[in-house]
Scaffold this active site. Structure first.
Site, PDB file in Angstrom:
ATOM      1  N   GLU A   1       8.138   5.000  -3.035  1.00  0.00           N
ATOM      2  CA  GLU A   1       8.788   4.601  -4.218  1.00  0.00           C
ATOM      3  C   GLU A   1       9.339   3.212  -4.083  1.00  0.00           C
ATOM      4  OE1 GLU A   1      11.354   7.610  -5.525  1.00  0.00           O
ATOM      5  OE2 GLU A   1       9.602   8.800  -6.204  1.00  0.00           O
TER       6      GLU A   1
ATOM      7  N   HIS B   1      -8.785  -1.446  -3.281  1.00  0.00           N
ATOM      8  CA  HIS B   1      -7.258  -1.108  -3.916  1.00  0.00           C
ATOM      9  C   HIS B   1      -7.279  -2.579  -4.708  1.00  0.00           C
ATOM     10  CE1 HIS B   1      -6.099   2.050  -2.108  1.00  0.00           C
ATOM     11  NE2 HIS B   1      -5.873   1.739  -0.728  1.00  0.00           N
TER      12      HIS B   1
ATOM     13  N   LEU C   1      -4.809  -7.723   2.964  1.00  0.00           N
ATOM     14  CA  LEU C   1      -5.386  -8.857   3.934  1.00  0.00           C
ATOM     15  C   LEU C   1      -6.755  -9.159   3.493  1.00  0.00           C
ATOM     16  CD1 LEU C   1      -3.842  -7.908   7.212  1.00  0.00           C
ATOM     17  CD2 LEU C   1      -2.871  -9.678   5.804  1.00  0.00           C
TER      18      LEU C   1
ATOM     19  N   HIS D   1       0.724  -1.168  -0.022  1.00  0.00           N
ATOM     20  CA  HIS D   1       0.199  -0.196   0.046  1.00  0.00           C
ATOM     21  C   HIS D   1       0.875   1.180  -0.215  1.00  0.00           C
ATOM     22  CE1 HIS D   1      -2.255   3.673   1.713  1.00  0.00           C
ATOM     23  NE2 HIS D   1      -3.350   2.569   1.262  1.00  0.00           N
TER      24      HIS D   1
ATOM     25  N   GLY E   1     -10.987  -5.406  -1.389  1.00  0.00           N
ATOM     26  CA  GLY E   1     -11.516  -4.123  -1.252  1.00  0.00           C
ATOM     27  C   GLY E   1     -11.105  -3.368  -2.433  1.00  0.00           C
TER      28      GLY E   1
END
Length: 259
Positions: free
Chosen positions: A65, A92, A87, A29, A90
């Protein structure tokens, strides 16, 4: 005459070179907490140690990065499997990562998120034991004990389904109630879950940190623990095993996107 290659697995018995495996791109993330980035790099090292011949890369959704689009651009038209260091399902997993993959020149497959899976339960159990959870508790102690599975939270209902499944698996392992709770975006909160368990006579409530790495949410949830709080999943060896398991699963499927 057949020859033995100095790189096992790359050359078959009739000397025809086997295709290179798709690259593994671990998709994190991103975080402003430097401990998170250190954890991710440690996990990458574990994965590389387990598969020395596998090309392994890192890409972030935001904040750190390399960003995922830059990592994918650097691969050109190579095959790649994107493994989310997330986990549950969703936004993302379902939108951000596939969209970034589709915009890249690489031939990509997106693996499932890490959870739910028994290897996560192995890690959660190990972290609880490290924090002081007693595996051999008597029946009276067991009746007084419970766990709050503290997660980041998401507005996506499938994320909650995945987290509840992990809670169920952990409850089966521990033999006590495990209630999922969230730091944001979903209910119940950790505090609410603790109060509800206490009202049911569960006076020894542990908080299991269902976060991949240390950070603000993990700390805030741990601070609410009335008894013990486990460390985040982190670099437990089962995490690297699970990353490779998700990679292997996705590698067995057809390429799902290419620019």
């Amino acid at each position: 005459m057949n020859r033995i290659s100095s790189q096992p697995g790359l050359v078959s018995l009739d000397d025809r070179r086997r295709p290179e495996p798709p690259a593994l791109v671990l998709v994190a993330h991103g975080s402003r907490d430097p401990r998170t980035l250190a954890t991710v790099h440690d996990l990458l090292d574990q994965v590389r140690d387990r598969r020395p011949d596998l090309p392994v890369h890192l890409g972030h959704i935001e904040l750190n990065e390399p960003l995922l689009p830059d990592t994918l651009a650097s691969l050109g038209t190579a095959d790649a499997v994107l493994v989310p260091l997330l986990l549950s399902r969703g936004y993302h997993v379902k939108r951000d990562i596939p969209d970034m993959a589709a915009a890249s020149p690489a031939r990509t497959r997106v693996a499932a998120p890490l959870g739910p899976h028994p290897l996560l339960v192995d890690t959660l159990h190990a972290r609880l034991v490290e924090a002081g959870w007693h595996t051999g508790t008597d029946e009276e102690t067991r009746r007084e004990s419970a766990v709050v599975l503290a997660s980041a939270g998401s507005r996506d209902p499938e994320s909650a389904i995945d987290t509840r499944r992990t809670a169920q698996l952990l409850a089966e392992r521990l033999g006590v109630p495990v209630v999922p709770a969230y730091a944001s975006a979903a209910t119940p909160t950790v505090e609410t879950a603790i109060r509800a368990l206490t009202a049911r006579g569960r006076h020894k409530v542990a908080v299991a940190s269902y976060f991949t790495a240390p950070g603000l949410f993990a700390r805030q949830c741990a601070e609410k623990a009335p008894w013990i709080a486990s460390a985040p999943l982190g670099t437990h060896p089962a995490m690297a095993d699970l990353i490779l398991h998700r990679y292997d699963q996705a590698s067995a499927t057809q390429v799902t996107s290419a620019a």
